[in-house]
Design an enzyme around this catalytic site. Structure first.
Site, PDB file in Angstrom:
ATOM      1  N   ASP A  41      -5.531  54.106 -26.799  1.00 42.89           N
ATOM      2  CA  ASP A  41      -4.565  54.930 -26.058  1.00 42.89           C
ATOM      3  C   ASP A  41      -4.794  54.837 -24.553  1.00 42.89           C
ATOM      4  OD1 ASP A  41      -2.444  56.688 -25.825  1.00 42.89           O
ATOM      5  OD2 ASP A  41      -3.682  58.483 -26.048  1.00 42.89           O
ATOM      6  N   ASN A  89       5.660  56.292 -33.056  1.00 45.18           N
ATOM      7  CA  ASN A  89       5.972  55.564 -31.819  1.00 45.18           C
ATOM      8  C   ASN A  89       7.432  55.091 -31.743  1.00 45.18           C
ATOM      9  OD1 ASN A  89       2.612  54.165 -31.566  1.00 45.18           O
ATOM     10  ND2 ASN A  89       3.479  55.894 -30.433  1.00 45.18           N
TER      11      ASN A  89
HETATM   12  C1  IPE Z   1      -1.570  56.962 -30.849  1.00 46.55           C
HETATM   13  O1  IPE Z   1      -1.252  57.046 -29.504  1.00 46.55           O
HETATM   14  C2  IPE Z   1      -0.923  55.742 -31.447  1.00 46.55           C
HETATM   15  C3  IPE Z   1      -1.482  54.458 -31.048  1.00 46.55           C
HETATM   16  C4  IPE Z   1      -2.502  54.257 -30.255  1.00 46.55           C
HETATM   17  C5  IPE Z   1      -0.836  53.298 -31.631  1.00 46.55           C
HETATM   18  P1  IPE Z   1      -0.002  57.901 -28.980  1.00 46.55           P
HETATM   19  O2  IPE Z   1      -0.016  57.797 -27.510  1.00 46.55           O
HETATM   20  O3  IPE Z   1       1.213  57.472 -29.692  1.00 46.55           O
HETATM   21  O4  IPE Z   1      -0.378  59.366 -29.493  1.00 46.55           O
HETATM   22  P2  IPE Z   1       0.000  60.811 -28.923  1.00 46.55           P
HETATM   23  O5  IPE Z   1       1.485  60.816 -28.736  1.00 46.55           O
HETATM   24  O6  IPE Z   1      -0.744  60.997 -27.658  1.00 46.55           O
HETATM   25  O7  IPE Z   1      -0.477  61.748 -29.993  1.00 46.55           O
HETATM   26  C1  IPE Z   2      -1.297  53.229 -26.322  1.00 48.11           C
HETATM   27  O1  IPE Z   2      -0.996  53.524 -25.006  1.00 48.11           O
HETATM   28  C2  IPE Z   2      -0.411  52.156 -26.898  1.00 48.11           C
HETATM   29  C3  IPE Z   2       0.515  52.618 -27.941  1.00 48.11           C
HETATM   30  C4  IPE Z   2       0.609  53.830 -28.401  1.00 48.11           C
HETATM   31  C5  IPE Z   2       1.421  51.622 -28.497  1.00 48.11           C
HETATM   32  P1  IPE Z   2       0.197  54.520 -24.624  1.00 48.11           P
HETATM   33  O2  IPE Z   2       1.427  53.695 -24.491  1.00 48.11           O
HETATM   34  O3  IPE Z   2       0.270  55.640 -25.570  1.00 48.11           O
HETATM   35  O4  IPE Z   2      -0.294  55.010 -23.193  1.00 48.11           O
HETATM   36  P2  IPE Z   2      -0.221  56.486 -22.621  1.00 48.11           P
HETATM   37  O5  IPE Z   2      -0.872  57.395 -23.635  1.00 48.11           O
HETATM   38  O6  IPE Z   2       1.229  56.802 -22.441  1.00 48.11           O
HETATM   39  O7  IPE Z   2      -0.986  56.425 -21.343  1.00 48.11           O
HETATM   40 MG    MG Z   3      -0.562  57.499 -25.657  1.00 47.97          MG
END
Ligand code: IPE
Ligand code: IPE
Ligand code: MG
Length: 264
Positions: A41, A89
């Site tokens: 993340d 997602n």
């Molecule tokens: C969790 O991250 C999913 C992945 C890393 C693929 P998210 O960014 O989607 O999770 P939330 O929304 O912070 O819970």
């Molecule tokens: C994790 O990074 C990747 C996926 C969930 C696909 P994010 O895209 O969630 O990055 P933040 O949490 O918005 O910084």
């Molecule tokens: Mg995220």
């Protein structure tokens, strides 16, 4: 070199594939987590802080994913589950979803030879409906090509949701009851476990989440029911093998009791 004294900031480690053996921490062999899950993340925030697009953040994560896989191999980890795209997602903008689908497909395609060379067995956990067919096709090619590799299993969790996985297991069990293959009188934990996406993979020992968030966001609720948790404040594009080794070092110092009492 005692692991506690490694200065991570001064180590200049080549990105891939393998480090100078003298810098790999000598974890006690029986203490290394057999199965690690990583919630990768923070790509969006990493990019935002640099005035870049969210897409650039995902691109910056690619070499880090492979540096982390290399570090897991070096540490002797046997299974690595990578949370790549969750069932939640799909709520993101159509542009970001489209990018993430195409990017996942392309990474698997471009990196399969490298993973094969490293002894990686590619696996997938997730639901088929909604997932791009081209992503499933690349996963199937990679899984077939690498099916006899045994250095490490890397499980790409794509269109993965833990509740979906448990619901799918329940549906599979219900179907077998309906078909008269099993009796529905007694549903056991091992019966549920046998109907998960990859039933041969052992429970997760350590779940790592980057970016400072302290939640598991529907990742491996069944497999990680007794996992140790390690929350890193680093954003995923700043993570990598040295950070993974630090997480493993936190883990080896934990006292896992599983509800019992350990003799002192
Ligand atoms: C969790 O991250 C999913 C992945 C890393 C693929 P998210 O960014 O989607 O999770 P939330 O929304 O912070 O819970
Ligand atoms: C994790 O990074 C990747 C996926 C969930 C696909 P994010 O895209 O969630 O990055 P933040 O949490 O918005 O910084
Ligand atoms: Mg995220």
């Amino acid at each position: 070199m005692a692991f506690e004294h490694v200065d991570y900031t001064s180590l200049d480690v080549p990105a891939a594939p393998f480090s100078d053996p003298s810098i790999i921490p000598a974890f006690p062999k029986n203490k290394v987590p057999r199965h690690i899950g990583i919630i990768m993340d923070g790509n969006g925030r990493w990019a935002q802080r640099r005035g870049l697009t969210r897409t650039n953040g995902h691109q910056a994560a690619e070499p880090v994913v492979f540096d982390t896989i290399a570090g897991a191999i070096e540490a002797g980890v046997r299974y690595l589950s990578l949370y790549t795209f969750s069932t939640e997602n799909w709520k993101r903008s159509p542009q970001e979803v489209r990018f993430l689908m195409g990017f996942s497909r392309d990474i698997i395609h471009r990196r399969v030879a490298q993973m094969d060379e490293w002894g990686v067995r590619v696996r997938w956990s997730g639901r088929r409906p909604k997932l791009w067919k081209s992503v499933i096709d690349e996963l199937e090619v990679a899984m077939e090509r690498t099916k006899y590799n045994s250095t490490i299993d890397v499980v790409f969790c794509i269109n993965y949701g833990g509740r979906a996985e448990i619901a799918d297991a329940a549906a599979a069990i219900a179907k077998k009851v309906r078909d008269g293959k099993i009796s529905g009188d007694r549903v056991t934990e091992s019966m549920v476990a046998e109907h998960l996406y990859n039933p041969d993979i052992p429970d997760c020992d350590l779940v790592i989440r980057t970016s400072g968030e302290q939640r598991t966001s529907n990742f491996l609720p069944w497999e990680a029911a007794y996992a140790e948790l390690d929350f890193s404040s680093q954003l995923f594009p700043d993570y990598g093998r040295k950070a993974l080794w630090r997480s493993i070092d936190h883990y080896v110092h934990r006292d896992r009791r599983f509800g019992g009492v350990n003799a002192k």
